[in-house]
Design a protein around this motif. Structure first.
Motif, PDB file in Angstrom:
ATOM      1  N   ILE A 178       7.359 -50.891  17.439  1.00  0.00           N
ATOM      2  CA  ILE A 178       6.668 -51.574  18.531  1.00  0.00           C
ATOM      3  C   ILE A 178       6.900 -53.077  18.440  1.00  0.00           C
ATOM      4  N   LYS A 179       6.798 -53.621  17.246  1.00  0.00           N
ATOM      5  CA  LYS A 179       7.004 -55.068  17.047  1.00  0.00           C
ATOM      6  C   LYS A 179       8.435 -55.471  17.416  1.00  0.00           C
ATOM      7  N   LEU A 180       9.403 -54.676  16.996  1.00  0.00           N
ATOM      8  CA  LEU A 180      10.801 -54.971  17.331  1.00  0.00           C
ATOM      9  C   LEU A 180      11.029 -54.880  18.843  1.00  0.00           C
ATOM     10  N   ALA A 181      10.475 -53.849  19.474  1.00  0.00           N
ATOM     11  CA  ALA A 181      10.656 -53.673  20.920  1.00  0.00           C
ATOM     12  C   ALA A 181      10.013 -54.821  21.693  1.00  0.00           C
ATOM     13  N   GLN A 182       8.858 -55.292  21.232  1.00  0.00           N
ATOM     14  CA  GLN A 182       8.185 -56.404  21.908  1.00  0.00           C
ATOM     15  C   GLN A 182       9.014 -57.682  21.834  1.00  0.00           C
ATOM     16  N   GLY A 183       9.803 -57.832  20.774  1.00  0.00           N
ATOM     17  CA  GLY A 183      10.625 -59.020  20.615  1.00  0.00           C
ATOM     18  C   GLY A 183      11.945 -58.976  21.364  1.00  0.00           C
ATOM     19  N   ALA A 184      12.294 -57.827  21.937  1.00  0.00           N
ATOM     20  CA  ALA A 184      13.567 -57.692  22.651  1.00  0.00           C
ATOM     21  C   ALA A 184      13.510 -58.451  23.972  1.00  0.00           C
ATOM     22  N   ASP A 185      14.639 -59.032  24.353  1.00  0.00           N
ATOM     23  CA  ASP A 185      14.715 -59.788  25.604  1.00  0.00           C
ATOM     24  C   ASP A 185      14.415 -58.914  26.807  1.00  0.00           C
ATOM     25  N   GLY A 186      13.496 -59.382  27.668  1.00  0.00           N
ATOM     26  CA  GLY A 186      13.195 -58.718  28.925  1.00  0.00           C
ATOM     27  C   GLY A 186      12.088 -57.688  28.867  1.00  0.00           C
ATOM     28  N   ALA A 187      11.634 -57.319  27.675  1.00  0.00           N
ATOM     29  CA  ALA A 187      10.579 -56.299  27.561  1.00  0.00           C
ATOM     30  C   ALA A 187       9.230 -56.911  27.920  1.00  0.00           C
ATOM     31  N   HIS A 188       8.487 -56.247  28.819  1.00  0.00           N
ATOM     32  CA  HIS A 188       7.166 -56.724  29.230  1.00  0.00           C
ATOM     33  C   HIS A 188       6.077 -55.988  28.475  1.00  0.00           C
ATOM     34  N   THR A 189       6.047 -54.689  28.648  1.00  0.00           N
ATOM     35  CA  THR A 189       5.022 -53.847  28.045  1.00  0.00           C
ATOM     36  C   THR A 189       5.706 -52.724  27.289  1.00  0.00           C
ATOM     37  N   VAL A 244      18.129 -53.924  18.913  1.00  0.00           N
ATOM     38  CA  VAL A 244      17.186 -54.448  17.927  1.00  0.00           C
ATOM     39  C   VAL A 244      16.805 -53.352  16.936  1.00  0.00           C
ATOM     40  N   LEU A 245      16.600 -52.138  17.438  1.00  0.00           N
ATOM     41  CA  LEU A 245      16.237 -51.026  16.557  1.00  0.00           C
ATOM     42  C   LEU A 245      17.405 -50.633  15.651  1.00  0.00           C
ATOM     43  N   LEU A 246      18.613 -50.645  16.181  1.00  0.00           N
ATOM     44  CA  LEU A 246      19.788 -50.300  15.366  1.00  0.00           C
ATOM     45  C   LEU A 246      20.070 -51.352  14.286  1.00  0.00           C
ATOM     46  N   GLU A 247      19.788 -52.603  14.590  1.00  0.00           N
ATOM     47  CA  GLU A 247      20.043 -53.672  13.624  1.00  0.00           C
ATOM     48  C   GLU A 247      19.043 -53.669  12.467  1.00  0.00           C
ATOM     49  N   ASN A 248      17.895 -53.032  12.666  1.00  0.00           N
ATOM     50  CA  ASN A 248      16.892 -52.950  11.611  1.00  0.00           C
ATOM     51  C   ASN A 248      17.217 -51.750  10.728  1.00  0.00           C
ATOM     52  N   THR A 249      17.533 -51.995   9.463  1.00  0.00           N
ATOM     53  CA  THR A 249      17.983 -50.912   8.572  1.00  0.00           C
ATOM     54  C   THR A 249      16.907 -49.857   8.336  1.00  0.00           C
ATOM     55  N   ALA A 250      15.637 -50.237   8.408  1.00  0.00           N
ATOM     56  CA  ALA A 250      14.555 -49.274   8.188  1.00  0.00           C
ATOM     57  C   ALA A 250      14.401 -48.317   9.371  1.00  0.00           C
ATOM     58  N   MET A 251      14.867 -48.717  10.553  1.00  0.00           N
ATOM     59  CA  MET A 251      14.631 -47.917  11.762  1.00  0.00           C
ATOM     60  C   MET A 251      15.881 -47.262  12.323  1.00  0.00           C
ATOM     61  N   PHE A 288      16.463 -43.153  12.730  1.00  0.00           N
ATOM     62  CA  PHE A 288      15.593 -42.307  13.530  1.00  0.00           C
ATOM     63  C   PHE A 288      16.121 -42.177  14.958  1.00  0.00           C
ATOM     64  N   ASP A 289      15.863 -41.005  15.542  1.00  0.00           N
ATOM     65  CA  ASP A 289      16.275 -40.757  16.921  1.00  0.00           C
ATOM     66  C   ASP A 289      15.129 -41.182  17.842  1.00  0.00           C
ATOM     67  N   ILE A 290      15.180 -42.433  18.266  1.00  0.00           N
ATOM     68  CA  ILE A 290      14.142 -42.981  19.137  1.00  0.00           C
ATOM     69  C   ILE A 290      14.742 -43.197  20.515  1.00  0.00           C
ATOM     70  N   ASN A 291      14.159 -42.544  21.506  1.00  0.00           N
ATOM     71  CA  ASN A 291      14.632 -42.654  22.887  1.00  0.00           C
ATOM     72  C   ASN A 291      13.944 -43.851  23.538  1.00  0.00           C
ATOM     73  N   VAL A 292      14.728 -44.694  24.195  1.00  0.00           N
ATOM     74  CA  VAL A 292      14.201 -45.888  24.858  1.00  0.00           C
ATOM     75  C   VAL A 292      14.542 -45.816  26.337  1.00  0.00           C
ATOM     76  N   THR A 293      13.530 -45.946  27.190  1.00  0.00           N
ATOM     77  CA  THR A 293      13.744 -46.040  28.635  1.00  0.00           C
ATOM     78  C   THR A 293      12.950 -47.222  29.164  1.00  0.00           C
TER      79      THR A 293
END
Length: 112
Positions: A92-103, A55-62, A65-70
């Motif tokens: 944060i908004k993009l991550a919340q919309g990703a499948d399976g993300a709770h918090t 989701v972050l890679l598909e967003n051209t604005a984001m 950036f080197d964003i680590n996701v765990t």
């Protein structure tokens, strides 16, 4: 009558022996079951991490950036450096919309 009594005592003794033997049975392969559960959780977490990264890679604005996701048990942690608060909010908004993300745990900082 004596023969019947002997059979009865033998049956009771045999049944008692079987019960005692069954009680002393070593535990089953619980470690293997626990490992399978952990693997299932890890697979799901890996998928959530992949979904957030996509989701972050598909967003051209984001995607620059080197964003680590765990992910651990569905809780996503995003760590990195961005230029503006708006980019943090977007991440944060993009991550919340990703499948399976709770918090989402935000550990993004703004570059000085």
């Amino acid at each position: 009558m004596n023969n019947y009594r002997g059979t009865q005592l033998f049956s009771i003794a045999l049944f008692s022996l079987l019960l005692l033997t069954a009680c002393n049975k070593p535990p089953g392969n619980f470690e293997g079951i626990q490992q399978n559960i952990l693997n299932a959780v890890n697979v799901a977490d890996a998928n959530v991490t992949k979904n957030v990264k996509m989701v972050l890679l598909e967003n051209t604005a984001m995607n620059g950036f080197d964003i680590n996701v765990t992910t651990r048990k569905g809780d996503v942690r995003v760590v990195g450096v961005v230029d503006t608060q708006n980019q943090i909010d977007t991440t944060i908004k993009l991550a919340q919309g990703a499948d399976g993300a709770h918090t989402i745990h935000n550990e993004l900082i703004i570059k000085n």
